[in-house]
Design an enzyme around this catalytic site. Structure first.
Site, PDB file in Angstrom:
ATOM      1  N   LYS A 113       0.890  -1.122   0.026  1.00 23.66           N
ATOM      2  CA  LYS A 113       0.035   0.099  -0.235  1.00 23.66           C
ATOM      3  C   LYS A 113       0.789   1.398  -0.118  1.00 23.66           C
ATOM      4  O   LYS A 113       1.399   1.643   1.016  1.00 23.66           O
ATOM      5  CB  LYS A 113      -0.934  -0.065   1.270  1.00 23.66           C
ATOM      6  CG  LYS A 113      -1.414   1.385   1.659  1.00 23.66           C
ATOM      7  CD  LYS A 113      -2.388   1.896   0.843  1.00 23.66           C
ATOM      8  CE  LYS A 113      -2.669   3.280   1.502  1.00 23.66           C
ATOM      9  NZ  LYS A 113      -1.971   4.396   0.853  1.00 23.66           N
ATOM     10  N   GLY A 134       5.924   5.499   8.763  1.00 16.96           N
ATOM     11  CA  GLY A 134       5.194   6.551   8.833  1.00 16.96           C
ATOM     12  C   GLY A 134       4.929   7.231   9.832  1.00 16.96           C
ATOM     13  O   GLY A 134       5.823   7.297  10.889  1.00 16.96           O
ATOM     14  N   GLU A 139       8.103   1.822  11.939  1.00 18.52           N
ATOM     15  CA  GLU A 139       9.040   2.713  12.017  1.00 18.52           C
ATOM     16  C   GLU A 139       8.572   4.089  11.744  1.00 18.52           C
ATOM     17  O   GLU A 139       7.850   4.513  10.744  1.00 18.52           O
ATOM     18  CB  GLU A 139       9.848   2.516  10.685  1.00 18.52           C
ATOM     19  CG  GLU A 139      11.417   2.857  10.726  1.00 18.52           C
ATOM     20  CD  GLU A 139      11.669   4.129  10.354  1.00 18.52           C
ATOM     21  OE1 GLU A 139      11.431   5.375  11.049  1.00 18.52           O
ATOM     22  OE2 GLU A 139      12.201   4.397   9.146  1.00 18.52           O
ATOM     23  N   CYS A 194      13.589  10.127   7.868  1.00 23.74           N
ATOM     24  CA  CYS A 194      13.174   9.824   9.278  1.00 23.74           C
ATOM     25  C   CYS A 194      14.452   9.818  10.234  1.00 23.74           C
ATOM     26  O   CYS A 194      14.051  10.186  11.372  1.00 23.74           O
ATOM     27  CB  CYS A 194      12.568   8.316   9.212  1.00 23.74           C
ATOM     28  SG  CYS A 194      13.611   7.289   8.396  1.00 23.74           S
ATOM     29  N   GLU A 211       8.265  15.789  15.916  1.00 24.45           N
ATOM     30  CA  GLU A 211       8.717  15.687  14.555  1.00 24.45           C
ATOM     31  C   GLU A 211       8.210  16.739  13.509  1.00 24.45           C
ATOM     32  O   GLU A 211       7.073  16.863  13.502  1.00 24.45           O
ATOM     33  CB  GLU A 211       8.682  14.145  14.156  1.00 24.45           C
ATOM     34  CG  GLU A 211       9.243  14.124  12.606  1.00 24.45           C
ATOM     35  CD  GLU A 211       9.275  12.590  12.129  1.00 24.45           C
ATOM     36  OE1 GLU A 211       8.341  12.244  12.260  1.00 24.45           O
ATOM     37  OE2 GLU A 211      10.185  11.930  11.894  1.00 24.45           O
TER      38      GLU A 211
HETATM   39  O1  TXE Z   1       1.982  10.042   7.463  1.00 25.61           O
HETATM   40  P1  TXE Z   1       0.921   8.735   7.331  1.00 25.61           P
HETATM   41  P2  TXE Z   1       1.779  11.176   6.625  1.00 25.61           P
HETATM   42  C1  TXE Z   1       5.824  11.362   9.552  1.00 25.61           C
HETATM   43  C2  TXE Z   1       5.827  12.871   9.759  1.00 25.61           C
HETATM   44  C3  TXE Z   1       4.982  13.471   8.795  1.00 25.61           C
HETATM   45  C4  TXE Z   1       3.766  12.735   9.504  1.00 25.61           C
HETATM   46  C5  TXE Z   1       2.604  12.824   8.515  1.00 25.61           C
HETATM   47  O2  TXE Z   1       6.171  13.546  10.997  1.00 25.61           O
HETATM   48  O3  TXE Z   1       4.689  14.817   8.852  1.00 25.61           O
HETATM   49  O4  TXE Z   1       4.132  11.509   9.539  1.00 25.61           O
HETATM   50  O5  TXE Z   1       2.831  11.994   7.237  1.00 25.61           O
HETATM   51  C6  TXE Z   1      -0.945   5.157   5.427  1.00 25.61           C
HETATM   52  N1  TXE Z   1      -4.590   2.839   8.095  1.00 25.61           N
HETATM   53  N2  TXE Z   1       6.108  10.521   8.787  1.00 25.61           N
HETATM   54  O6  TXE Z   1       0.173  11.852   6.916  1.00 25.61           O
HETATM   55  O7  TXE Z   1      -0.570   9.035   7.373  1.00 25.61           O
HETATM   56  C7  TXE Z   1      -0.918   6.315   4.217  1.00 25.61           C
HETATM   57  O8  TXE Z   1      -1.613   5.812   3.216  1.00 25.61           O
HETATM   58  C8  TXE Z   1      -3.593   2.435   7.442  1.00 25.61           C
HETATM   59  C9  TXE Z   1       7.551   9.729   9.290  1.00 25.61           C
HETATM   60  O9  TXE Z   1       2.047  11.080   5.229  1.00 25.61           O
HETATM   61  O10 TXE Z   1       1.434   7.843   8.636  1.00 25.61           O
HETATM   62  C10 TXE Z   1       0.622   6.033   3.940  1.00 25.61           C
HETATM   63  O11 TXE Z   1       0.690   5.017   2.932  1.00 25.61           O
HETATM   64  N3  TXE Z   1      -2.749   3.099   6.481  1.00 25.61           N
HETATM   65  C11 TXE Z   1       7.947   9.267   8.252  1.00 25.61           C
HETATM   66  C12 TXE Z   1       1.568   5.860   5.190  1.00 25.61           C
HETATM   67  O12 TXE Z   1       0.051   4.965   6.093  1.00 25.61           O
HETATM   68  C13 TXE Z   1      -2.568   4.296   6.537  1.00 25.61           C
HETATM   69  C14 TXE Z   1       7.338   8.835   6.930  1.00 25.61           C
HETATM   70  C15 TXE Z   1       2.110   6.813   6.012  1.00 25.61           C
HETATM   71  O13 TXE Z   1       0.988   8.010   6.291  1.00 25.61           O
HETATM   72  C16 TXE Z   1      -3.759   4.980   7.550  1.00 25.61           C
HETATM   73  C17 TXE Z   1       6.217   9.530   6.727  1.00 25.61           C
HETATM   74  C18 TXE Z   1      -4.798   4.185   8.388  1.00 25.61           C
HETATM   75  N4  TXE Z   1      -5.530   4.650   9.058  1.00 25.61           N
HETATM   76  C19 TXE Z   1       5.736  10.271   7.637  1.00 25.61           C
HETATM   77  N5  TXE Z   1      -3.665   6.292   7.405  1.00 25.61           N
HETATM   78  C20 TXE Z   1       9.183   8.378   8.624  1.00 25.61           C
HETATM   79  N6  TXE Z   1       9.144   7.784   9.745  1.00 25.61           N
HETATM   80  O14 TXE Z   1      10.147   8.178   7.760  1.00 25.61           O
HETATM   81  C21 TXE Z   1      -2.717   6.498   6.723  1.00 25.61           C
HETATM   82  N7  TXE Z   1      -2.222   5.385   6.454  1.00 25.61           N
END
Ligand code: TXE
Length: 494
Positions: free
Chosen positions: A188, A241, A264, A299, A398
């Protein structure tokens, strides 16, 4: 890198993307699409399928059927190796095309993207392909009248949820070991960076991966991601994420089949600079690169700079000089150092953090604002804020943007205490010529990765994973394989 080749690739129209389910490209079951906005200019680049729960269920059913069928899970390791090696070759052969497509989608500067996306993805897939027929089971040291065997079996169906900052690199960190060990995967990608990863999935099939072993479904996290998380037929969820989504995934697992969940979740990594660092000019340049490349959307970014008080002002000036020398702009120009922020939402959030930081007493040394607005794209000047206190929002949350918070310290103990004062623990660094101090920092700073006299760049031979609320489990290295196998004991009476 050849600018003219990049320009030719960026001029190509991008077709609409569909899901990859059971080896076929299929639209969303209700025909829905998502507009994909390029952060380079804010224009619609193409569309992807806006997946439905039914689409995700079809992908999971296909992955389960492929797993039970044994077309991959029961293949001889040497046969799996051949396919994965070919896949790595195809990624490499298409590297520039994949990188440019990815940059048009997510805005990372091309210099970094080429290396960190197809370059790293191919190396990762190859690493696990080479490893897979060198991983043995065990014979336990039992008494002579029994034989205890420990088999490593694939877990079954793996759900992999990927973010937007490095979709191919992070995708490969999950896909490489999962597929190498014989699992089926449902991928996904992120809504705001799915194109290059979808294309990379196609190449796996071209390399000979049987249909259904790798399915990829695009769409909203709260729709298709939730269906994946709640599925009774997914055995392991792997995720990179945000913490909020990570929590939800644990909840989905608890509410469904108690699948294993590996997270992660980013961090607030401390970069600690002592006055005795071997080369402070170099340290300043690396500190700037360690937070500002890819607009801070990394990250392990060193987002908190902790500086020993006597060198605070000079070191801040050196980092500011390095930051101001970095060219921000069109990520498809090879002379650009920092590309676009991934989305308007992310840019707005970044600017909000800067406002909060100044309201809480921080002083902006450089940056702090949006730039190049006339392009329609999402660009932000590298930003340094000094006077960030231990409990300030900028020290605790973050940002995931090009914003560096600076805090002085007086003693080693204070540096360690500041470094460990967040809920995170992903990465960190200490700059010092004192070997004892360096080892003390490695032992005392609570992180998954600790750099000494450098920042970033750890290769695939070492794990990356967090402690605390930065997550659990590791990507990269042979240790990542543990997530994708079950240990099965055979206890045999002789
Ligand atoms: O992350 P999301 P977002 C952090 C970073 C950033 C913040 C928001 O601080 O500002 O997260 O980013 C999927 N059930 N990082 O909103 O929502 C979504 O579709 C299942 C840190 O983009 O966590 C995507 O594929 N899946 C980081 C993935 O989760 C769901 C990298 C990440 O999105 C979902 C990115 C749900 N309910 C963001 N909701 C790192 N650690 O490197 C969303 N997703």
């Amino acid at each position: 890198m050849d600018q003219s080749k990049i320009d030719a690739l960026r001029a190509l129209p991008v077709p609409a993307f569909h899901h990859l389910i059971d080896g076929k490209h299929v639209p969303a079951s209700d025909g829905g699409t998502l507009d994909i906005i390029s952060p380079i200019d804010g224009q619609v680049l193409t569309t992807t399928a806006a997946g439905t729960a039914a689409d995700m269920e079809a992908a999971i059913t296909s992955a389960r059927a492929a797993f039970e069928d044994g077309c991959w899970s029961s293949q001889a390791p040497a046969a799996r190796k051949k396919v994965l090696m070919k896949w790595a070759d195809l990624i490499e052969a298409n590297a520039l095309e994949l990188a440019v497509l990815g940059v048009r989608d997510n805005g990372t500067e091309i210099g970094m993207a080429l290396k960190a996306e197809p370059g790293s993805a191919a190396a990762t897939i190859r690493y696990y392909a080479e490893a897979l027929d060198k991983i043995y089971g065990e014979i336990a040291p039992t008494a002579g009248d029994v034989l205890g065997l420990i088999h490593k079996e694939p877990v079954g169906v793996v759900g992999a949820i990927i973010p937007w900052n490095f979709p191919m690199m992070i995708g490969a960190w999950k896909l490489g070991p999962a597929l190498a060990m014989g699992n089926s995967v449902v991928l996904k990608p992120s809504e705001t960076a799915s194109l290059s990863l979808m294309r990379m999935a196609d190449l796996a099939l071209e390399a000979g991966l049987p249909p259904g072993v790798l399915n990829a479904v695009t769409g909203e996290g709260r729709v298709v991601g939730e269906t994946l998380g709640l599925s009774m037929d997914v055995d392991v969820l792997v995720f990179t994420g945000s913490g909020g989504t990570g929590r939800r995934l644990m909840d989905y697992a608890a509410r469904s089949n108690m699948k294993r969940v590996y997270l992660e979740l980013g961090g607030k990594s401390p970069n600690i600079v002592f006055a005795d660092a071997p080369n402070l000019d170099e340290a300043a340049k690396v500190a700037a690169a360690g937070i500002f490349r890819n607009s801070g959307q990394v990250c392990v970014a060193g987002s908190r700079l902790l500086i020993e008080a006597p060198i605070h002002d000079d070191f801040v000036a050196a980092v500011a000089k390095a930051a101001e020398a970095m060219r921000v702009g069109d990520p498809l120009r090879i002379d650009t150092h920092i590309g676009a922020v991934n989305s308007e939402v992310q840019l707005t959030a970044n600017l909000g953090f800067v406002d909060t930081a100044t309201a809480e007493g921080g002083q902006i040394v450089t940056g702090g604002h949006r730039i190049l607005q006339e392009t329609g794209g999402y660009y932000m000047a590298p930003t340094i804020v000094t006077g960030v206190t231990r409990d300030a929002t900028l020290a605790q949350k973050e940002v995931f943007g090009p914003v560096l918070g600076v805090t002085p310290f007086a003693t080693d103990d204070e540096a360690i205490s500041l470094a460990n004062s967040t809920v995170y623990g992903l990465a960190g660094a200490a700059w010092t010529a004192n070997l004892s101090r360096a080892h003390r920092m490695i032992k005392s700073v609570r992180t998954g990765v600790m750099h000494i006299n450098t920042y970033g760049g750890a290769d695939g031979t070492v794990p990356v994973g967090g402690v605390g609320q930065s997550g659990n489990g590791s990507d990269k290295s042979l240790h990542a394989i543990e997530k994708y196998v079950n240990l099965k004991t055979a206890w045999i009476k002789l």
